[in-house]
Design a protein around this motif. Structure first.
Motif, PDB file in Angstrom:
ATOM      1  N   GLY A 185       0.784  -1.040   0.301  1.00  0.00           N
ATOM      2  CA  GLY A 185       0.151   0.108   0.027  1.00  0.00           C
ATOM      3  C   GLY A 185       1.032   1.245   0.014  1.00  0.00           C
ATOM      4  O   GLY A 185      -0.095   2.500   0.286  1.00  0.00           O
ATOM      5  N   THR A 186       1.739   1.331   0.142  1.00  0.00           N
ATOM      6  CA  THR A 186       2.767   2.269  -0.252  1.00  0.00           C
ATOM      7  C   THR A 186       3.844   2.732  -1.686  1.00  0.00           C
ATOM      8  O   THR A 186       4.478   2.039  -2.119  1.00  0.00           O
ATOM      9  N   VAL A 187       3.165   3.959  -2.388  1.00  0.00           N
ATOM     10  CA  VAL A 187       4.141   3.960  -3.257  1.00  0.00           C
ATOM     11  C   VAL A 187       5.652   5.022  -3.035  1.00  0.00           C
ATOM     12  O   VAL A 187       4.910   5.900  -2.452  1.00  0.00           O
ATOM     13  N   HIS A 188       6.103   5.012  -3.611  1.00  0.00           N
ATOM     14  CA  HIS A 188       6.751   5.860  -3.647  1.00  0.00           C
ATOM     15  C   HIS A 188       6.883   7.092  -4.772  1.00  0.00           C
ATOM     16  O   HIS A 188       6.885   6.642  -5.949  1.00  0.00           O
ATOM     17  N   GLU A 189       6.895   8.224  -4.303  1.00  0.00           N
ATOM     18  CA  GLU A 189       7.342   9.154  -5.759  1.00  0.00           C
ATOM     19  C   GLU A 189       9.024   9.324  -6.204  1.00  0.00           C
ATOM     20  O   GLU A 189       8.096  10.027  -7.314  1.00  0.00           O
ATOM     21  N   LYS A 190       9.721   9.105  -5.764  1.00  0.00           N
ATOM     22  CA  LYS A 190      10.820   8.637  -6.066  1.00  0.00           C
ATOM     23  C   LYS A 190      11.467   7.768  -5.825  1.00  0.00           C
ATOM     24  O   LYS A 190      11.450   6.799  -4.980  1.00  0.00           O
ATOM     25  N   PHE A 191      12.904   8.007  -7.004  1.00  0.00           N
ATOM     26  CA  PHE A 191      13.727   6.346  -6.950  1.00  0.00           C
ATOM     27  C   PHE A 191      14.285   7.001  -5.342  1.00  0.00           C
ATOM     28  O   PHE A 191      14.964   8.290  -5.263  1.00  0.00           O
ATOM     29  N   PRO A 192      14.765   5.715  -4.310  1.00  0.00           N
ATOM     30  CA  PRO A 192      15.713   6.025  -3.302  1.00  0.00           C
ATOM     31  C   PRO A 192      16.905   6.056  -3.058  1.00  0.00           C
ATOM     32  O   PRO A 192      17.102   5.298  -2.881  1.00  0.00           O
ATOM     33  N   LYS A 193      17.365   7.104  -3.973  1.00  0.00           N
ATOM     34  CA  LYS A 193      18.852   6.972  -4.391  1.00  0.00           C
ATOM     35  C   LYS A 193      19.582   7.051  -2.587  1.00  0.00           C
ATOM     36  O   LYS A 193      20.963   5.958  -3.078  1.00  0.00           O
ATOM     37  N   GLU A 194      19.445   7.522  -1.987  1.00  0.00           N
ATOM     38  CA  GLU A 194      20.125   7.286  -0.989  1.00  0.00           C
ATOM     39  C   GLU A 194      20.310   5.820  -0.015  1.00  0.00           C
ATOM     40  O   GLU A 194      21.346   4.692  -0.249  1.00  0.00           O
ATOM     41  N   GLU A 195      19.341   5.108  -0.115  1.00  0.00           N
ATOM     42  CA  GLU A 195      19.005   3.586   0.173  1.00  0.00           C
ATOM     43  C   GLU A 195      20.002   2.723  -1.821  1.00  0.00           C
ATOM     44  O   GLU A 195      19.962   1.598  -1.126  1.00  0.00           O
ATOM     45  N   TRP A 196      19.633   3.374  -2.577  1.00  0.00           N
ATOM     46  CA  TRP A 196      20.351   2.364  -3.974  1.00  0.00           C
ATOM     47  C   TRP A 196      21.876   2.524  -3.623  1.00  0.00           C
ATOM     48  O   TRP A 196      23.199   1.876  -3.726  1.00  0.00           O
ATOM     49  N   GLN A 197      22.095   3.465  -2.469  1.00  0.00           N
ATOM     50  CA  GLN A 197      23.622   4.342  -2.766  1.00  0.00           C
ATOM     51  C   GLN A 197      24.161   3.140  -1.662  1.00  0.00           C
ATOM     52  O   GLN A 197      24.960   2.160  -1.769  1.00  0.00           O
ATOM     53  N   LYS A 198      23.527   2.516  -0.425  1.00  0.00           N
ATOM     54  CA  LYS A 198      23.977   1.938   0.313  1.00  0.00           C
ATOM     55  C   LYS A 198      24.064   0.350  -0.815  1.00  0.00           C
ATOM     56  O   LYS A 198      24.237  -0.691   0.180  1.00  0.00           O
ATOM     57  N   TRP A 199      22.373  -0.011  -0.499  1.00  0.00           N
ATOM     58  CA  TRP A 199      22.865  -1.231  -1.980  1.00  0.00           C
ATOM     59  C   TRP A 199      24.046  -1.412  -2.427  1.00  0.00           C
ATOM     60  O   TRP A 199      24.440  -2.822  -2.902  1.00  0.00           O
ATOM     61  N   PHE A 200      24.189  -0.260  -3.210  1.00  0.00           N
ATOM     62  CA  PHE A 200      25.745  -0.638  -4.312  1.00  0.00           C
ATOM     63  C   PHE A 200      26.903  -1.389  -4.051  1.00  0.00           C
ATOM     64  O   PHE A 200      27.220  -1.584  -4.017  1.00  0.00           O
ATOM     65  N   ALA A 201      27.154  -0.034  -2.225  1.00  0.00           N
ATOM     66  CA  ALA A 201      28.204  -0.881  -1.669  1.00  0.00           C
ATOM     67  C   ALA A 201      28.403  -2.439  -1.021  1.00  0.00           C
ATOM     68  O   ALA A 201      29.436  -2.678  -1.317  1.00  0.00           O
ATOM     69  N   GLU A 202      26.948  -2.906  -0.916  1.00  0.00           N
ATOM     70  CA  GLU A 202      27.039  -4.291  -0.408  1.00  0.00           C
ATOM     71  C   GLU A 202      26.989  -5.056  -2.158  1.00  0.00           C
ATOM     72  O   GLU A 202      27.708  -6.281  -1.758  1.00  0.00           O
ATOM     73  N   TYR A 203      26.411  -4.972  -3.206  1.00  0.00           N
ATOM     74  CA  TYR A 203      26.209  -5.381  -3.773  1.00  0.00           C
ATOM     75  C   TYR A 203      28.212  -5.393  -4.769  1.00  0.00           C
ATOM     76  O   TYR A 203      28.072  -6.145  -5.214  1.00  0.00           O
ATOM     77  N   LYS A 204      28.614  -3.896  -4.357  1.00  0.00           N
ATOM     78  CA  LYS A 204      29.923  -3.922  -5.263  1.00  0.00           C
ATOM     79  C   LYS A 204      30.744  -4.919  -4.406  1.00  0.00           C
ATOM     80  O   LYS A 204      32.041  -5.310  -5.216  1.00  0.00           O
ATOM     81  N   GLN A 205      30.965  -5.078  -3.301  1.00  0.00           N
ATOM     82  CA  GLN A 205      31.331  -6.183  -2.141  1.00  0.00           C
ATOM     83  C   GLN A 205      30.936  -7.484  -2.326  1.00  0.00           C
ATOM     84  O   GLN A 205      32.053  -8.521  -3.043  1.00  0.00           O
ATOM     85  N   LEU A 206      30.268  -8.037  -2.850  1.00  0.00           N
ATOM     86  CA  LEU A 206      29.311  -9.523  -3.667  1.00  0.00           C
ATOM     87  C   LEU A 206      30.192  -9.815  -4.419  1.00  0.00           C
ATOM     88  O   LEU A 206      30.206 -10.867  -4.292  1.00  0.00           O
ATOM     89  N   VAL A 207      30.235  -8.691  -5.744  1.00  0.00           N
ATOM     90  CA  VAL A 207      30.820  -8.715  -7.176  1.00  0.00           C
ATOM     91  C   VAL A 207      31.929  -9.105  -6.112  1.00  0.00           C
ATOM     92  O   VAL A 207      33.165  -9.907  -7.653  1.00  0.00           O
ATOM     93  N   ASP A 208      32.667  -8.014  -5.959  1.00  0.00           N
ATOM     94  CA  ASP A 208      34.485  -8.296  -5.854  1.00  0.00           C
ATOM     95  C   ASP A 208      34.787 -10.165  -5.433  1.00  0.00           C
ATOM     96  O   ASP A 208      35.663 -10.449  -5.852  1.00  0.00           O
ATOM     97  N   ASP A 209      33.754 -10.471  -4.124  1.00  0.00           N
ATOM     98  CA  ASP A 209      33.937 -10.875  -3.501  1.00  0.00           C
ATOM     99  C   ASP A 209      33.721 -12.660  -4.806  1.00  0.00           C
ATOM    100  O   ASP A 209      34.792 -14.041  -4.828  1.00  0.00           O
ATOM    101  N   VAL A 210      33.070 -12.544  -5.376  1.00  0.00           N
ATOM    102  CA  VAL A 210      32.330 -13.763  -6.499  1.00  0.00           C
ATOM    103  C   VAL A 210      33.780 -13.462  -7.660  1.00  0.00           C
ATOM    104  O   VAL A 210      34.350 -14.378  -7.836  1.00  0.00           O
ATOM    105  N   GLU A 211      34.730 -12.204  -7.710  1.00  0.00           N
ATOM    106  CA  GLU A 211      35.217 -12.279  -8.827  1.00  0.00           C
ATOM    107  C   GLU A 211      36.488 -12.978  -7.990  1.00  0.00           C
ATOM    108  O   GLU A 211      37.272 -13.480  -9.481  1.00  0.00           O
ATOM    109  N   LYS A 212      36.434 -13.168  -7.048  1.00  0.00           N
ATOM    110  CA  LYS A 212      37.755 -13.650  -6.686  1.00  0.00           C
ATOM    111  C   LYS A 212      37.832 -15.237  -6.016  1.00  0.00           C
ATOM    112  O   LYS A 212      38.819 -15.717  -6.215  1.00  0.00           O
ATOM    113  N   ILE A 213      36.683 -15.845  -6.879  1.00  0.00           N
ATOM    114  CA  ILE A 213      36.660 -17.474  -6.720  1.00  0.00           C
ATOM    115  C   ILE A 213      37.149 -18.434  -7.705  1.00  0.00           C
ATOM    116  O   ILE A 213      36.828 -17.324  -8.643  1.00  0.00           O
TER     117      ILE A 213
END
Length: 163
Positions: free
Chosen positions: A135-163
């Motif tokens: 029931g919640t509609v966001h008017e704008k894309f949550p850029k700050e939240e995206w930045q948080k998850w970007f850091a998490e996914y950057k680490q995940l991708v870096d870890d996978v590349e080491k395998i």
């Protein structure tokens, strides 16, 4: 919930699992009905909902520019898969005792600098989809939240590349 990335022989598979307390019908509607779809992924517009049908990826830049995307697999209320750059994105939906589970799969041929950006984007879009169902509609894309998850996914991708 962070996605997983599994290394395949010559590629990778990204998997997002989203348990939802909503019916398959409700989730399918937000995936496939433009009025709902565009509230969580405003670039996408379903043109012809069927296998080999079309989706427009609208540039949303003030012009009417769009890229045409082909639906590569479709089973009503179960599977929606479409082209995504050189790869595909696949949504799989199934019922559970408490609602449904939505799985997003993205096979990736090559991890690039853009990969964590794309994954953070999908993560946020799935959050927006879940919020819409609740029931919640966001008017704008949550850029700050995206930045948080970007850091998490950057680490995940870096870890996978080491395998």
């Amino acid at each position: 919930m962070l996605a997983t990335i599994q290394k395949q022989e010559n590629s990778f598979i990204v998997k997002f699992d989203r348990p939802l307390s909503h019916s398959v019908d409700a989730v399918w509607a937000v995936l496939t009905e433009n009025g709902k779809l565009q509230k969580w992924m405003n670039n996408l517009e379903i043109i012809d909902l069927r296998k080999n049908g079309k989706i427009h990826f609208n540039m949303n830049d003030g012009t009417d520019a769009y890229m045409e995307i082909t639906i590569t697999d479709y089973v009503e209320k179960e599977v929606l898969e479409f082209e995504w750059g050189k790869d595909t994105v696949r949504f799989e939906l199934s019922p559970t005792n408490s609602g449904s589970i939505l799985v997003l799969l993205e096979p990736i041929g090559e991890l690039t600098e853009h990969t964590p950006k794309d994954l953070a984007g999908w993560h946020i879009c799935l959050d927006l989809l879940s919020d819409l169902l609740n029931g919640t509609v966001h008017e704008k894309f949550p850029k700050e939240e995206w930045q948080k998850w970007f850091a998490e996914y950057k680490q995940l991708v870096d870890d996978v590349e080491k395998i």
